[in-house]
Every structure is written in structure tokens, then in C-alpha cells.
Scaffold this motif. Structure first.
Motif, PDB file in Angstrom:
ATOM      1  N   GLY A 125       9.945  -1.044  -5.236  1.00  0.00           N
ATOM      2  CA  GLY A 125       8.714  -1.688  -5.348  1.00  0.00           C
ATOM      3  C   GLY A 125       8.741  -3.116  -4.845  1.00  0.00           C
ATOM      4  N   VAL A 126       9.947  -3.469  -4.457  1.00  0.00           N
ATOM      5  CA  VAL A 126      10.149  -4.906  -4.285  1.00  0.00           C
ATOM      6  C   VAL A 126       9.619  -5.384  -2.738  1.00  0.00           C
ATOM      7  CG1 VAL A 126      11.917  -6.661  -3.158  1.00  0.00           C
ATOM      8  CG2 VAL A 126      12.497  -4.982  -5.125  1.00  0.00           C
ATOM      9  N   ILE A 127       9.446  -4.332  -1.884  1.00  0.00           N
ATOM     10  CA  ILE A 127       8.702  -4.418  -0.713  1.00  0.00           C
ATOM     11  C   ILE A 127       8.085  -3.186  -0.379  1.00  0.00           C
ATOM     12  CG2 ILE A 127      10.700  -6.085   0.376  1.00  0.00           C
ATOM     13  CD1 ILE A 127      11.535  -3.561   2.158  1.00  0.00           C
ATOM     14  N   ARG A 128       7.146  -3.050   0.532  1.00  0.00           N
ATOM     15  CA  ARG A 128       6.334  -1.923   0.746  1.00  0.00           C
ATOM     16  C   ARG A 128       6.119  -1.778   2.325  1.00  0.00           C
ATOM     17  NH1 ARG A 128       1.519  -3.579   1.432  1.00  0.00           N
ATOM     18  NH2 ARG A 128       0.816  -5.833   0.723  1.00  0.00           N
ATOM     19  N   SER A 129       5.904  -0.572   2.661  1.00  0.00           N
ATOM     20  CA  SER A 129       5.653  -0.323   4.027  1.00  0.00           C
ATOM     21  C   SER A 129       4.221  -0.152   4.287  1.00  0.00           C
ATOM     22  CB  SER A 129       6.623   0.816   4.653  1.00  0.00           C
ATOM     23  OG  SER A 129       5.655   2.149   4.167  1.00  0.00           O
ATOM     24  N   ARG A 130       3.659  -0.410   5.565  1.00  0.00           N
ATOM     25  CA  ARG A 130       2.152  -0.427   5.727  1.00  0.00           C
ATOM     26  C   ARG A 130       2.002   0.340   7.217  1.00  0.00           C
ATOM     27  NH1 ARG A 130      -1.031  -5.742   4.217  1.00  0.00           N
ATOM     28  NH2 ARG A 130      -0.176  -6.643   5.981  1.00  0.00           N
ATOM     29  N   PRO A 131       1.258   1.127   7.006  1.00  0.00           N
ATOM     30  CA  PRO A 131       1.094   2.222   8.139  1.00  0.00           C
ATOM     31  C   PRO A 131       1.127   1.255   9.556  1.00  0.00           C
ATOM     32  CG  PRO A 131      -1.043   2.297   6.936  1.00  0.00           C
ATOM     33  CD  PRO A 131       0.082   1.458   6.071  1.00  0.00           C
ATOM     34  N   GLY A 132       1.807   1.968  10.381  1.00  0.00           N
ATOM     35  CA  GLY A 132       1.989   1.026  11.700  1.00  0.00           C
ATOM     36  C   GLY A 132       2.387  -0.362  11.833  1.00  0.00           C
ATOM     37  N   SER A 133       2.941  -0.763  11.039  1.00  0.00           N
ATOM     38  CA  SER A 133       2.874  -2.283  10.984  1.00  0.00           C
ATOM     39  C   SER A 133       4.407  -2.771  10.349  1.00  0.00           C
ATOM     40  CB  SER A 133       2.072  -2.992   9.679  1.00  0.00           C
ATOM     41  OG  SER A 133       2.508  -4.391   9.592  1.00  0.00           O
ATOM     42  N   GLY A 134       5.008  -2.240   9.286  1.00  0.00           N
ATOM     43  CA  GLY A 134       6.433  -2.786   9.022  1.00  0.00           C
ATOM     44  C   GLY A 134       6.526  -2.742   7.748  1.00  0.00           C
ATOM     45  N   PHE A 135       7.321  -3.514   7.139  1.00  0.00           N
ATOM     46  CA  PHE A 135       7.624  -3.610   5.754  1.00  0.00           C
ATOM     47  C   PHE A 135       7.234  -5.375   5.299  1.00  0.00           C
ATOM     48  CE2 PHE A 135      10.112  -0.337   6.694  1.00  0.00           C
ATOM     49  CZ  PHE A 135      10.294   0.424   5.459  1.00  0.00           C
ATOM     50  N   TYR A 136       6.886  -5.152   4.279  1.00  0.00           N
ATOM     51  CA  TYR A 136       6.261  -6.639   3.509  1.00  0.00           C
ATOM     52  C   TYR A 136       6.743  -6.668   2.282  1.00  0.00           C
ATOM     53  CZ  TYR A 136       3.035  -6.540   7.402  1.00  0.00           C
ATOM     54  OH  TYR A 136       2.313  -6.485   8.607  1.00  0.00           O
ATOM     55  N   VAL A 137       6.980  -7.988   1.935  1.00  0.00           N
ATOM     56  CA  VAL A 137       7.081  -8.398   0.539  1.00  0.00           C
ATOM     57  C   VAL A 137       5.930  -8.003  -0.531  1.00  0.00           C
ATOM     58  CG1 VAL A 137       7.776 -10.287  -1.244  1.00  0.00           C
ATOM     59  CG2 VAL A 137       8.564 -10.389   1.159  1.00  0.00           C
TER      60      VAL A 137
END
Lengths: 467, 467
Positions: free
Chosen positions: B65-77
Motif C-alpha cells: 500500500g506504499v505505492i499503487r499502480s494505475r491502469p496504463g500509467s505506471g506507479f504512484y506514491v
């Protein structure tokens, strides 16, 4: 102590004390952003001071932006995000160039107003005979069509028809990848809700359709822009903006661009998509002017195969704005999330509007109507250009089709001022800065050629520009 | 060093290094919530490691749960707020009691499915003759009705008619205080967008209409609930919840409560409003079942004079769900802000749907239809209660009117399990916990008496409850 300092009156000292106490509680985090401040009565009682002192302290803190009042509720510690009063968000625009104001004026304008600034065709230009036939045939439809909610994706035959239409633009989208919505605006709104976190950055064209600005303010998105030229967005500047601002979404039209009437060239489309891939940019391609085109421009969704491009559209420009129906075509996993979001926020769609759109689109008269409409628009565009040039207003570009002429005013003229003058004469205009994030289009104006036939418009323009 | 500690393999060490480096950058705020992490390729290159190591590190951080992936985009804090995938927000519910899932099942169910769990009348119970007459008369309407956007507030004659209807419930609302919307759900959605900041708390009844949960998840609101009894919300618990959680909004029905069928008593209404005033609570009173009532229950909006109560409604339950049209009545300054927000997010309303609703409401046949409908519902309610009792299912309360029976299953039965079994036999049910924030209604089920006439429903229930 500075001798010029005014010794505060007793009331001012008390007010300053209250203000300092609130500030201290915010600094110490005993009050955090979004928290409600003590009620005026409660604080007055606990500090043993009058309510009017607290009111004055709160109002001064609100004026400083430290706290803010909410209608019917009280005072709150100012949050990083403002409350959703659109008129309070973003730079305060002059009424003349405020997108919402122009929309409201246009929507509210009675039949006596002239609306060369509005974004739709006169009702008399719409396919009313096909609509009337559609209504009569609906009056004999099954009970379910008249009374039931639409299905989550929307009427299948209409989605199949849209899939075929998109196929005609080389966009491969199956009916399962298409969700009907209640309008093109709702389509974009749902996509923003699905894709954006608060504070995310969205890229728009400069100039762009003015309601994009109002919509993005409602999402509290950061907005950045890229200049739009005759072949599409300026690719050099696009690269810089993507590098610097990392926008998540790009909202654009590619068929016939609003307001410029420009069309994306294949080479720009290709370069744009390469940059989008490099920067993980998702593109929302708003295609509501497709039916006006004589020669189809390239579609980003066609080149991209609906990987990172989401195609949206509606029928409000060529069929009816009274019938609310739009659509979204996207990759299946996004459609899945969008369906959930749509049910949560507007429940079922209008089975009814979907059936009527379907009836009109398949009505033999609609194609003929479109052909007539294109001819009529081309004539109106040529005529409007000539009449505008007589007042010194020159098209920035002669669009291949559509209803808009994006024009440059004579040197020194201010579109906002002209719009204000026009309104006093019952004419709604669309001044350039309403379309421009950078506010650099004060010398431009968008004209709707289908709403620009009346001689009073040109008389008013001559007077305003000479005055 | 602990002897039991597993010495990490080389790959694991590298993964741990990447993870530690990301964590350190978050702690030091060089990466802040919502920021995109370096792309997998970029980080692999810069650290001189393989892409698969970075992928594994990112995936483990995402699992934490530190970062998360977003569809078609990459990883985010990971931000304090999750991305708007409704299925990811809030406690993960079993499919059987997930509000969205029930809505989708009901909306998607073909004609061969039975839907005692759905929230609307069968199409054959709706006023289709009045709708057909309305359509025929619309087919002769002015071009503007067929083709133009609605005005910002919506069709004036319909707003005047609504003002008179509300007057009949002692709610004083002028037509200028009424804005038409595209549905009751859209009305609530707009109010939430206008009133709520992210993280604000909203109060609902337990149980309440299940789509309120899905809608509030879409707003990322904190939701708290108060038990709903035969006379309205439990006032003692309401006081505690208001004190503890300071909700900004309270969403409720007061005519005929969904799902319980209960009606607010005058004394509860009065106490509730006093508490709302004390705690600066804004109330959204959803009145979509008004036309079913035999004896009107008190309305909060009537007692309050639209000071802190916002009245909303729609016509989807008694007129047509296919025609999307709802309304909001509120104090003028709120209507002003709501109009801006509505233009920004859905532009014009459906002139068309508004005109058709107006036509049906003023059609002489509609009143007669409603009378017949009330009688038919009362009969269906009595019959359904008897048939349910034969399977051991007992109404919690016999409502004075409406279409819902909120029922208790026999001791030990689990509504979620029964619903799952039912679906395998082509029957959509509405198990209690879909309506319950506290998830304490697993022994309850809501039945729509207008959709409960088929003997297969009772055969299935008997089998499920004995099995």
C-alpha cells in the motif's frame, strides 16, 4: 515601537487576540485543514467576549484565506483544496470571458437574443422531421422502452451502430467497448472522475472548448495548455509541457477542432501519440463534430487502437441537444470501471433517449439532412467570413467544415469589451480568452456561422470596433 | 543477527534495496503522495539492475500500500485518497451484498430473469398510455423543444408544477428555487460535489438505499450511519453520531423510507431538525416515493423551510425510469452554485425529457393511473407478505404504502447466501447487508412487491431456506 503605529482600540485588540488564538491552534495542528472552527456563539462564551468580536475576527481570517466560511455551516480551516464553488476556484475571470457565464447566457438566452457566440445550431437547422418520425415510432414502442432504465452499457443496437460508425474512421471498437452516457460532457466528466486524483494535471489546447475549463475546475485539476496550430497541437511545446508538468490526461478534439476549426494532420497525430506513449499520457478525443466533416481527419483513436486514447462523442450538434445521449469508447477494463462509476452517480441511462437517437440515426432522412446541413454550413461560413471581414474581423483559418470561425479582431480591439457591449444589445458573443488558459486570446473571437446571419450582429460589431 | 533469519538471495537483496530507496525518498518527501515513480525502465537503467527486479520491488511496495499502480500509467506514491476505482474503495464486500453488483445485475437482467430485489416497477405497471400520448404530442412540438438544450434551471412550466406539488406537502419553494436534473441520483451527486470536500463525513440511515453507499464511495466521503426505526432515525444515537463525527450532510428518505417502508413521525422530524441546527448538519431529503403515499408523511423540508434541508426527487418510480428527469429544491444561493456545477459537468438538461414529464404529469390519465397503482401495490403488498410468511420470512413492518417490504429471514438464514443461490436460478434478490453500513442486516432482505408475483420466487426461497 514605531511611533507611527496606531495604537489599537480595545475592540481591535480583542479581535487580534482571537485571530492569534486561531492561528496558533492551526500552527499547533489542534485545528487541521477542513476542520470546523468553534461556532461564533461557543467561542464568544468561552472567551468571555462579544459575538461581534468573533465574527469580525473570523471574517478577517477568511479575508486572509486562513479560514473560510461555508454556506449554512460555519467557518472552517482553509484546506489545500477550496470548496466546490466554481466561481471561487481558479483565477477570477471577468464575467465577459468566464466560460460558465457564457454558457449560462447562451443557454438562458430567449428567442429575442442573437447568439453568434453559442456552440450549437439553431433548432430550425436540426433534423426535426426525423425527430418527429422517431417520436411517433417511439409512441408505439414496447412498454420497456418507455418505462425501464437503460442497461448499464446502453442500448445494444445503438452501440453496434456506433461501432460501425467508428469502424468507418478506422477505430476498432466492439459494442462491448462502448458505453452510452447522458451527454458528451457527462462522458468527459466520468472519465475525469475515473482517472484523476485531486491535484492531478490535465492538458488542454490553447485555445480549447471553454467548458473544458469549467469542467476541470469542478475536478480541482491543475490545468496546463499547449498552443493549437493549423495542424494540431504544437509538438515542440507539447514535449516541453509533458516533461515539465507530467499531465495525466489530455483533452482535445481532433475531427474539427473547437474553437479553431483546424484539423489534426497525420504527422502531428503520429508525433503526438509517440510523446503520449513516452509520458504515459492518456488522451480523451472528443469527436462531437464528426458528422460535419467532408473529408475525415485522422483520429488519434484510430492510430492508437484505443490503448491510451479514449474516444467520446455525442449527438447534440447534429441530431438534437434536447435529447441527451453521448458515448465513450475505451479499452474494456476502463469501460468496466466507468460503468460502475456511472451507476453510482447517475444510475441507469435514458433508454428512451437512446432509442430515439437510434431511430433518427437509422432514419433514411438523417443522411440526407446531414448532406444538406454541410452545404448550408459551408455557405454560411463563406458568407460570415465576408461579412466579418467588412468589419475588420479576419478568420485565423478557413476550416474545412463545421460551424465555427475563429477570428482575429482588428489590432487593438479587446474581445471582452466587445462582448460586453454586444450583450447590452442582446447579442451573446464568445470572446477569445474564454477559450484560452494563457489568456492570450483577447484579440480573438469565435463565431458560430449558423447563428451569424442577422445584420444586427455586424452593425453592432462595426459600432463596437469603431468606438 | 538472528540465527533464524533467512539470508536473502541476491535477487531479494536487490529488490529490498530498491524498496528501501523508494521508501527513503517518500520519507524525505522527494516523492510526495500522488507523484509518479520513475518508470521501470528508467529506474532499472539508473540503478544498473534488471527491469524485473524493479517490477518486483514496485509490486511488493504496491502490495504494502506504499505505492499503487494505475491502469496504463505506471506507479504512484499512494495518496491519502485511493484512485477512483469503486471496487477498490472501502471494505471489499462480497459480490452478493455489493450495492453496485446488485444494481448492475438488476439493470442487466433480461426479461427471463425475475427481479424481486430490484428497486423499480415492472414496465407494464407504468403509465404507458400517458407516455404514448405525451410522445405523440411531442412529435408536434416546436423545433426548439425537439432540438435545443434545456435552460440552466430547466423547463419553467415543469418547475412551476413542482412548486405547486411541493406546496401540497407544505414545502414553500418558488420555481426559481428548483433546478431540474437528469435524475434523482444526479441530483444527489451534484449536491455532494457542491457540499463536500474529500474526507468530509456523510450520515446515512442504517439500512438505507444501497446506491447511497456506491455514490458516497465515488465521493470518497467518510460514511457514518444511524439506525432507522419505524418512526425515523434513532434520535438518541443520532445525537451521539453528530457529536462524535460532525457529519456535513445527512442523506435520507422521508416519505416512504427505502428499504424499510417506514415513515418519519412528526416528533422525530422535529427532534431531528433541532439536532441538525445545533450541529450545522445539512439534510438531503430524497422524496422519490411521494406519489405512492396514501397519507402524506411529514417532510423535513416543510418544517425547515428549505433552510438546511434540500429536497430532491425524480419521476423514475411512478412515471418512467427511461425518461431521465429529477429535481433539486434548495435555498437560492445553493441553487446558484448547483447550476454552475451542473453546466460544467453535464451542460444543458434534456429539454425533451422535461417536456415529456410535464406532458405526462398534466395528463388527466396520470392521476387515475396513480390511484390504480396505489391499489395494485397495496394488494401486491398484502399478497407478498402472506406468501413470504409461508416461507418463514416476516415483514419487519407493514408499510403504509409503496413497493418495498423489508423482511426478516428465519433465524440462522443468511441473506447473502440465499441471494447467491437465487441468482443461480435466475432470480435477483436484495440481501440486507447491501443496505447496511454496519453490516448487521445479514438476516434481512428487501422485496419489491410489484416484482414478487411469480411462484418460482417462493419455491426458490423455500428450497434455499430449508437447505
Amino acid at each position: 515601537m514605531d511611533a507611527t503605529q496606531t495604537v489599537p482600540a480595545h475592540g481591535d485588540t480583542l479581535i487580534a487576540t482571537v485571530m492569534a488564538s486561531v492561528r496558533q491552534r492551526i500552527t499547533s495542528r489542534s485545528l487541521t485543514p477542513g476542520m470546523r472552527l468553534p461556532s461564533i456563539r461557543a467561542l464568544a462564551t468561552s472567551m468571555g467576549i462579544s459575538k461581534s468580536t468573533v465574527v469580525e475576527a473570523y471574517e478577517r481570517l477568511a479575508a486572509e484565506g486562513v479560514i473560510r466560511s461555508r454556506p449554512g455551516s460555519g467557518f472552517y480551516v482553509a484546506a489545500p483544496m477550496a470548496p466546490l464553488s466554481l466561481s471561487e476556484i481558479g483565477p477570477r475571470l471577468d464575467r465577459e470571458v468566464d466560460p460558465l457565464w457564457i454558457s449560462r447566457q447562451s443557454l438562458d438566452a430567449g428567442d429575442t437574443m442573437l447568439k453568434p457566440g453559442c456552440g450549437w445550431l439553431p433548432a430550425s437547422w436540426m433534423p426535426h422531421e426525423a425527430l418527429r418520425r422517431g417520436l411517433r415510432s417511439l409512441s408505439r414502442a414496447a412498454d420497456a422502452t418507455l418505462a425501464d432504465y437503460g442497461t448499464p452499457l446502453g442500448l445494444r443496437p445503438l452501440r453496434e451502430l456506433l461501432a460501425r460508425r467508428m469502424g468507418g474512421h478506422n477505430i476498432a471498437a466492439g459494442p462491448e467497448q462502448i458505453m452510452l452516457t447522458e451527454s458528451g460532457t457527462q462522458a468527459i466528466d466520468l472519465i475525469c472522475r475515473y482517472m484523476l486524483d485531486a491535484g492531478d494535471t490535465v492538458l488542454v489546447d490553447d485555445p480549447c472548448y471553454f467548458n473544458f475549463h469549467a469542467l476541470l475546475r469542478a475536478h480541482r485539476a491543475r490545468v496546463v495548455s499547449v498552443p493549437y496550430g493549423p495542424d494540431g497541437p504544437d509538438i515542440g511545446q507539447l514535449a516541453t509541457v509533458l516533461e515539465e508538468h507530467r499531465p495525466r490526461l489530455y483533452l482535445t478534439n481532433s475531427g474539427i477542432h473547437n474553437p479553431t476549426g483546424a484539423s489534426l494532420s497525420p504527422v502531428t497525430a503520429h508525433r503526438l501519440l509517440k510523446l503520449a506513449e513516452q509520458h504515459d499520457l492518456i488522451i480523451v478525443e472528443d469527436d462531437i463534430f464528426a458528422d460535419f466533416e467532408l473529408t475525415p481527419a485522422p483520429r488519434l483513436a484510430a492510430f492508437d487502437g484505443l490503448e491510451r486514447v479514449i474516444a467520446i462523442g455525442s449527438f447534440s450538434k447534429t441530431l438534437s441537444a434536447s435529447l441527451r445521449c453521448g458515448y465513450i469508447a475505451a479499452k474494456p477494463e476502463w469501460i468496466e470501471g466507468l460503468v460502475d462509476l456511472r451507476i453510482a452517480t447517475s444510475f441507469g441511462g435514458s433508454h428512451f433517449a437512446e432509442a430515439l437517437v437510434q431511430a433518427v440515426l437509422t432514419d433514411g432522412g438523417y443522411r440526407k439532412h446531414l448532406e444538406g446541413l454541410r452545404t448550408r454550413l459551408a455557405r454560411a461560413m463563406a458568407e460570415t467570413a465576408v461579412r466579418l471581414e467588412e468589419t475588420g474581423i479576419v478568420p485565423w483559418l478557413m476550416p474545412q467544415a463545421g460551424m465555427f470561425l475563429w477570428c482575429r479582431l482588428p489590432a487593438g480591439a479587446d474581445a471582452g469589451k466587445v462582448a460586453r457591449h454586444a450583450l447590452s444589445e442582446g447579442i451573446v458573443l464568445a470572446p477569445g480568452n474564454a477559450f484560452s488558459l494563457s489568456q492570450t486570446a483577447h484579440g480573438f473571437m469565435r463565431f458560430n456561422v449558423a447563428q451569424s446571419g442577422d445584420a444586427r450582429i455586424y452593425r453592432m460589431l462595426k459600432a463596437a470596433l469603431s468606438g
